[in-house]
Design a protein around this motif. Structure first.
Motif, PDB file in Angstrom:
ATOM      1  N   GLY A 172       8.046 -13.036  35.066  1.00  0.00           N
ATOM      2  CA  GLY A 172       7.781 -13.036  36.497  1.00  0.00           C
ATOM      3  C   GLY A 172       7.291 -14.396  36.930  1.00  0.00           C
ATOM      4  O   GLY A 172       7.222 -15.334  36.132  1.00  0.00           O
ATOM      5  N   ALA A 173       6.932 -14.514  38.183  1.00  0.00           N
ATOM      6  CA  ALA A 173       6.446 -15.789  38.692  1.00  0.00           C
ATOM      7  C   ALA A 173       5.113 -16.170  38.044  1.00  0.00           C
ATOM      8  O   ALA A 173       4.819 -17.340  37.875  1.00  0.00           O
ATOM      9  CB  ALA A 173       6.294 -15.711  40.205  1.00  0.00           C
ATOM     10  N   THR A 174       4.307 -15.180  37.658  1.00  0.00           N
ATOM     11  CA  THR A 174       2.987 -15.491  37.119  1.00  0.00           C
ATOM     12  C   THR A 174       2.733 -14.917  35.736  1.00  0.00           C
ATOM     13  O   THR A 174       1.661 -15.107  35.199  1.00  0.00           O
ATOM     14  CB  THR A 174       1.896 -14.943  38.062  1.00  0.00           C
ATOM     15  N   SER A 175       3.686 -14.190  35.156  1.00  0.00           N
ATOM     16  CA  SER A 175       3.387 -13.587  33.861  1.00  0.00           C
ATOM     17  C   SER A 175       4.637 -13.463  33.013  1.00  0.00           C
ATOM     18  O   SER A 175       5.756 -13.513  33.500  1.00  0.00           O
ATOM     19  CB  SER A 175       2.767 -12.198  34.058  1.00  0.00           C
ATOM     20  N   LEU A 176       4.398 -13.266  31.718  1.00  0.00           N
ATOM     21  CA  LEU A 176       5.458 -13.028  30.748  1.00  0.00           C
ATOM     22  C   LEU A 176       5.072 -11.781  29.973  1.00  0.00           C
ATOM     23  O   LEU A 176       3.955 -11.681  29.474  1.00  0.00           O
ATOM     24  CB  LEU A 176       5.596 -14.229  29.802  1.00  0.00           C
ATOM     25  N   HIS A 177       5.953 -10.831  29.868  1.00  0.00           N
ATOM     26  CA  HIS A 177       5.665  -9.585  29.154  1.00  0.00           C
ATOM     27  C   HIS A 177       6.771  -9.365  28.128  1.00  0.00           C
ATOM     28  O   HIS A 177       7.945  -9.341  28.478  1.00  0.00           O
ATOM     29  CB  HIS A 177       5.621  -8.408  30.129  1.00  0.00           C
ATOM     30  N   LEU A 178       6.378  -9.207  26.864  1.00  0.00           N
ATOM     31  CA  LEU A 178       7.320  -8.952  25.780  1.00  0.00           C
ATOM     32  C   LEU A 178       6.953  -7.614  25.171  1.00  0.00           C
ATOM     33  O   LEU A 178       5.832  -7.424  24.710  1.00  0.00           O
ATOM     34  CB  LEU A 178       7.233 -10.071  24.723  1.00  0.00           C
ATOM     35  N   ASP A 179       7.881  -6.673  25.177  1.00  0.00           N
ATOM     36  CA  ASP A 179       7.616  -5.332  24.669  1.00  0.00           C
ATOM     37  C   ASP A 179       8.744  -4.960  23.713  1.00  0.00           C
ATOM     38  O   ASP A 179       9.915  -5.069  24.062  1.00  0.00           O
ATOM     39  CB  ASP A 179       7.551  -4.339  25.839  1.00  0.00           C
ATOM     40  N   ALA A 180       8.392  -4.526  22.509  1.00  0.00           N
ATOM     41  CA  ALA A 180       9.395  -4.147  21.523  1.00  0.00           C
ATOM     42  C   ALA A 180       9.023  -2.814  20.917  1.00  0.00           C
ATOM     43  O   ALA A 180       7.867  -2.569  20.596  1.00  0.00           O
ATOM     44  CB  ALA A 180       9.490  -5.214  20.433  1.00  0.00           C
ATOM     45  N   GLU A 181      10.014  -1.937  20.755  1.00  0.00           N
ATOM     46  CA  GLU A 181       9.760  -0.607  20.187  1.00  0.00           C
ATOM     47  C   GLU A 181       9.543  -0.674  18.682  1.00  0.00           C
ATOM     48  O   GLU A 181       8.709   0.041  18.139  1.00  0.00           O
ATOM     49  CB  GLU A 181      10.930   0.316  20.498  1.00  0.00           C
ATOM     50  N   THR A 182      10.301  -1.509  17.973  1.00  0.00           N
ATOM     51  CA  THR A 182      10.212  -1.524  16.509  1.00  0.00           C
ATOM     52  C   THR A 182       9.652  -2.810  15.940  1.00  0.00           C
ATOM     53  O   THR A 182       9.338  -2.866  14.768  1.00  0.00           O
ATOM     54  CB  THR A 182      11.608  -1.301  15.891  1.00  0.00           C
ATOM     55  N   GLY A 183       9.503  -3.855  16.725  1.00  0.00           N
ATOM     56  CA  GLY A 183       8.953  -5.108  16.230  1.00  0.00           C
ATOM     57  C   GLY A 183       9.582  -6.288  16.928  1.00  0.00           C
ATOM     58  O   GLY A 183      10.660  -6.178  17.493  1.00  0.00           O
ATOM     59  N   ALA A 184       8.916  -7.410  16.900  1.00  0.00           N
ATOM     60  CA  ALA A 184       9.432  -8.634  17.494  1.00  0.00           C
ATOM     61  C   ALA A 184       9.104  -9.793  16.561  1.00  0.00           C
ATOM     62  O   ALA A 184       8.072  -9.804  15.918  1.00  0.00           O
ATOM     63  CB  ALA A 184       8.813  -8.869  18.871  1.00  0.00           C
ATOM     64  N   VAL A 185       9.996 -10.753  16.488  1.00  0.00           N
ATOM     65  CA  VAL A 185       9.813 -11.921  15.633  1.00  0.00           C
ATOM     66  C   VAL A 185       9.943 -13.162  16.504  1.00  0.00           C
ATOM     67  O   VAL A 185      10.895 -13.294  17.254  1.00  0.00           O
ATOM     68  CB  VAL A 185      10.873 -11.964  14.505  1.00  0.00           C
ATOM     69  N   LEU A 186       8.973 -14.042  16.388  1.00  0.00           N
ATOM     70  CA  LEU A 186       9.006 -15.331  17.058  1.00  0.00           C
ATOM     71  C   LEU A 186       9.048 -16.369  15.956  1.00  0.00           C
ATOM     72  O   LEU A 186       8.128 -16.456  15.143  1.00  0.00           O
ATOM     73  CB  LEU A 186       7.754 -15.508  17.927  1.00  0.00           C
ATOM     74  N   ALA A 187      10.116 -17.132  15.859  1.00  0.00           N
ATOM     75  CA  ALA A 187      10.295 -18.060  14.749  1.00  0.00           C
ATOM     76  C   ALA A 187      10.820 -19.387  15.247  1.00  0.00           C
ATOM     77  O   ALA A 187      11.529 -19.443  16.251  1.00  0.00           O
ATOM     78  CB  ALA A 187      11.268 -17.460  13.725  1.00  0.00           C
ATOM     79  N   MET A 218       7.908 -26.023  15.773  1.00  0.00           N
ATOM     80  CA  MET A 218       6.555 -25.692  16.191  1.00  0.00           C
ATOM     81  C   MET A 218       6.577 -24.536  17.176  1.00  0.00           C
ATOM     82  O   MET A 218       7.494 -24.407  17.965  1.00  0.00           O
ATOM     83  CB  MET A 218       5.900 -26.902  16.861  1.00  0.00           C
ATOM     84  N   ILE A 219       5.563 -23.722  17.101  1.00  0.00           N
ATOM     85  CA  ILE A 219       5.321 -22.687  18.100  1.00  0.00           C
ATOM     86  C   ILE A 219       3.906 -22.905  18.600  1.00  0.00           C
ATOM     87  O   ILE A 219       2.975 -23.001  17.804  1.00  0.00           O
ATOM     88  CB  ILE A 219       5.474 -21.272  17.509  1.00  0.00           C
TER      89      ILE A 219
END
Length: 166
Positions: free
Chosen positions: A42-57, A61-62
């Motif tokens: 959204g304009a002011t937020s980020l929402h990440l929702d996963a039912e079984t899992g999420a991977v950030l790779a 750099m992160i």
């Protein structure tokens, strides 16, 4: 619908969105995958929702930055080559904490430990090296050596008590 995007088309003819260039009305973007991952921007937020899992790779750099960071998990595991925590103030409220290390070095201007019961065990040597060491017990102090006990001083050994038993 209505977004102006930059896209590529893969070999099967499926579009791959590279970037959102313009959005009419500035409403939030929601992307949902077949695996149940939902990303909402959204304009002011980020929402990440996963039912079984999420991977950030990333191979590089992160970075995670914010005014506050809240992490909640039933179990957390980190495997790090080097870890550096830098904080103005740090609090750890744990039911039980275990630290296992080949070498553990603590450097502090002042170190205060308050415990209901404190047990320290060393396998080969426990040594305190300081200009002045004070051991104080409000009801008693016991120094016991199973094989021997020594009290040595370069100049004076002082004993002050109403009774002295040797």
């Amino acid at each position: 619908p209505g977004d102006e995007v930059s896209a590529l088309v893969d070999g099967a003819g499926r579009p791959i969105v590279q970037a959102i260039l313009r959005r009419p009305g500035g409403g939030p973007l929601t992307v949902t995958t077949a695996e149940g991952l939902t990303l909402t921007v959204g304009a002011t937020s980020l929402h990440l929702d996963a039912e079984t899992g999420a991977v950030l790779a990333s191979d590089k750099m992160i970075a995670l930055a914010g005014e506050s960071v809240d992490v909640r998990a039933a179990r957390a595991f980190a495997s790090l080559g080097t870890a550096v925590w830098r904080a103005q103030t740090a609090y750890a409220l744990v039911g039980r904490m275990m630290t296992a290390a080949d070498s553990l070095v603590t450097q502090a201007g002042q170190l205060l430990t308050r415990a209901k019961v404190s047990v320290r065990s060393a396998e080969t040597l426990d040594k305190t090296d300081a200009p002045l060491v004070e051991i104080r017990g409000h009801k008693g102090v016991s120094i016991y050596g199973e094989t021997s006990a020594s009290l040595n001083a370069g100049e004076d050994v002082r004993v002050n008590a109403k009774r002295i038993n040797i």
